[in-house]
Design a protein around this motif. Sequence first.
Motif, mmCIF file in Angstrom:
data_model
loop_
_atom_site.group_PDB
_atom_site.id
_atom_site.type_symbol
_atom_site.label_atom_id
_atom_site.label_comp_id
_atom_site.label_asym_id
_atom_site.label_seq_id
_atom_site.Cartn_x
_atom_site.Cartn_y
_atom_site.Cartn_z
ATOM 1 N N THR A 24 13.587 -0.080 -1.755
ATOM 2 C CA THR A 24 14.565 -1.148 -1.902
ATOM 3 C C THR A 24 13.841 -2.487 -2.013
ATOM 4 O O THR A 24 12.625 -2.578 -1.834
ATOM 5 C CB THR A 24 15.522 -1.182 -0.702
ATOM 6 O OG1 THR A 24 14.779 -1.538 0.463
ATOM 7 C CG2 THR A 24 16.206 0.161 -0.498
ATOM 8 N N GLU A 25 14.607 -3.522 -2.261
ATOM 9 C CA GLU A 25 14.047 -4.875 -2.374
ATOM 10 C C GLU A 25 13.320 -5.290 -1.089
ATOM 11 O O GLU A 25 12.257 -5.904 -1.137
ATOM 12 C CB GLU A 25 15.165 -5.858 -2.703
ATOM 13 C CG GLU A 25 14.674 -7.261 -2.999
ATOM 14 C CD GLU A 25 15.803 -8.182 -3.428
ATOM 15 O OE1 GLU A 25 15.649 -9.399 -3.222
ATOM 16 O OE2 GLU A 25 16.814 -7.703 -3.960
ATOM 17 N N THR A 26 13.880 -4.915 0.050
ATOM 18 C CA THR A 26 13.228 -5.282 1.312
ATOM 19 C C THR A 26 11.925 -4.510 1.517
ATOM 20 O O THR A 26 10.989 -5.025 2.130
ATOM 21 C CB THR A 26 14.162 -5.062 2.517
ATOM 22 O OG1 THR A 26 14.610 -3.707 2.529
ATOM 23 C CG2 THR A 26 15.358 -6.004 2.466
ATOM 24 N N ASP A 27 11.865 -3.261 1.010
ATOM 25 C CA ASP A 27 10.609 -2.502 1.079
ATOM 26 C C ASP A 27 9.515 -3.218 0.295
ATOM 27 O O ASP A 27 8.379 -3.343 0.751
ATOM 28 C CB ASP A 27 10.787 -1.087 0.525
ATOM 29 C CG ASP A 27 11.735 -0.240 1.351
ATOM 30 O OD1 ASP A 27 11.746 -0.396 2.585
ATOM 31 O OD2 ASP A 27 12.458 0.566 0.749
ATOM 32 N N GLU B 226 8.330 -6.289 2.123
ATOM 33 C CA GLU B 226 7.443 -5.903 3.223
ATOM 34 C C GLU B 226 6.049 -5.568 2.697
ATOM 35 O O GLU B 226 5.042 -5.949 3.281
ATOM 36 C CB GLU B 226 8.047 -4.696 3.954
ATOM 37 C CG GLU B 226 7.270 -4.221 5.145
ATOM 38 C CD GLU B 226 7.383 -5.140 6.346
ATOM 39 O OE1 GLU B 226 6.536 -5.008 7.238
ATOM 40 O OE2 GLU B 226 8.284 -5.982 6.395
ATOM 41 N N LEU B 227 6.003 -4.870 1.580
ATOM 42 C CA LEU B 227 4.725 -4.532 0.964
ATOM 43 C C LEU B 227 3.982 -5.793 0.511
ATOM 44 O O LEU B 227 2.769 -5.909 0.694
ATOM 45 C CB LEU B 227 4.948 -3.599 -0.221
ATOM 46 C CG LEU B 227 3.711 -3.090 -0.934
ATOM 47 C CD1 LEU B 227 2.848 -2.265 -0.002
ATOM 48 C CD2 LEU B 227 4.104 -2.273 -2.145
ATOM 49 N N GLU B 228 4.708 -6.748 -0.043
ATOM 50 C CA GLU B 228 4.086 -8.001 -0.470
ATOM 51 C C GLU B 228 3.509 -8.770 0.726
ATOM 52 O O GLU B 228 2.390 -9.290 0.663
ATOM 53 C CB GLU B 228 5.101 -8.873 -1.211
ATOM 54 C CG GLU B 228 4.507 -10.165 -1.718
ATOM 55 C CD GLU B 228 5.517 -11.044 -2.438
ATOM 56 O OE1 GLU B 228 5.088 -12.038 -3.030
ATOM 57 O OE2 GLU B 228 6.732 -10.750 -2.401
ATOM 58 N N LEU B 229 4.260 -8.830 1.809
ATOM 59 C CA LEU B 229 3.759 -9.508 3.007
ATOM 60 C C LEU B 229 2.501 -8.818 3.542
ATOM 61 O O LEU B 229 1.538 -9.474 3.948
ATOM 62 C CB LEU B 229 4.831 -9.528 4.097
ATOM 63 C CG LEU B 229 6.005 -10.473 3.852
ATOM 64 C CD1 LEU B 229 7.089 -10.239 4.890
ATOM 65 C CD2 LEU B 229 5.541 -11.909 3.888
ATOM 66 N N THR B 230 2.509 -7.495 3.525
ATOM 67 C CA THR B 230 1.340 -6.754 3.996
ATOM 68 C C THR B 230 0.142 -7.004 3.093
ATOM 69 O O THR B 230 -0.983 -7.156 3.579
ATOM 70 C CB THR B 230 1.658 -5.253 4.090
ATOM 71 O OG1 THR B 230 2.798 -5.085 4.932
ATOM 72 C CG2 THR B 230 0.486 -4.475 4.657
ATOM 73 N N ALA B 231 0.374 -7.068 1.791
ATOM 74 C CA ALA B 231 -0.724 -7.355 0.861
ATOM 75 C C ALA B 231 -1.326 -8.727 1.148
ATOM 76 O O ALA B 231 -2.550 -8.899 1.101
ATOM 77 C CB ALA B 231 -0.223 -7.284 -0.578
#
Length: 97
Positions: free
Chosen positions: A4-7, A10-15
């Motif tokens: 989903t968009e929130t997933d 979250e991935l972008e923040l982790t990157a």
Amino acid sequence: MAWTETDWAELELTAKLVDAFFQGDHKVAGEIRQRTAKWGATVEDRSRLRMSIVEPDEIPGNEAPASGPSEFDEPGPEEGGSLVSEAESFLKAFGNG
């Protein structure tokens, strides 16, 4: 399972955290570990999450279509073929050779 968009957020923040880690901010290591564990980054994480990874052809009813030989079926470098011949085949197939 679709993301989903929130997933993706979250991935972008982790990157960004991983980038900060490689830039020298080692205080973010624990946060990176926690975030990647939620996605099943390691075998242990996947076991805890009761996840398993299967290849698409291992899913019943999802067999790959049978295909005949193609011009790209020559042995690759790891099988005794030549990287140059593979490149020549590629260029010939796409009109540049």
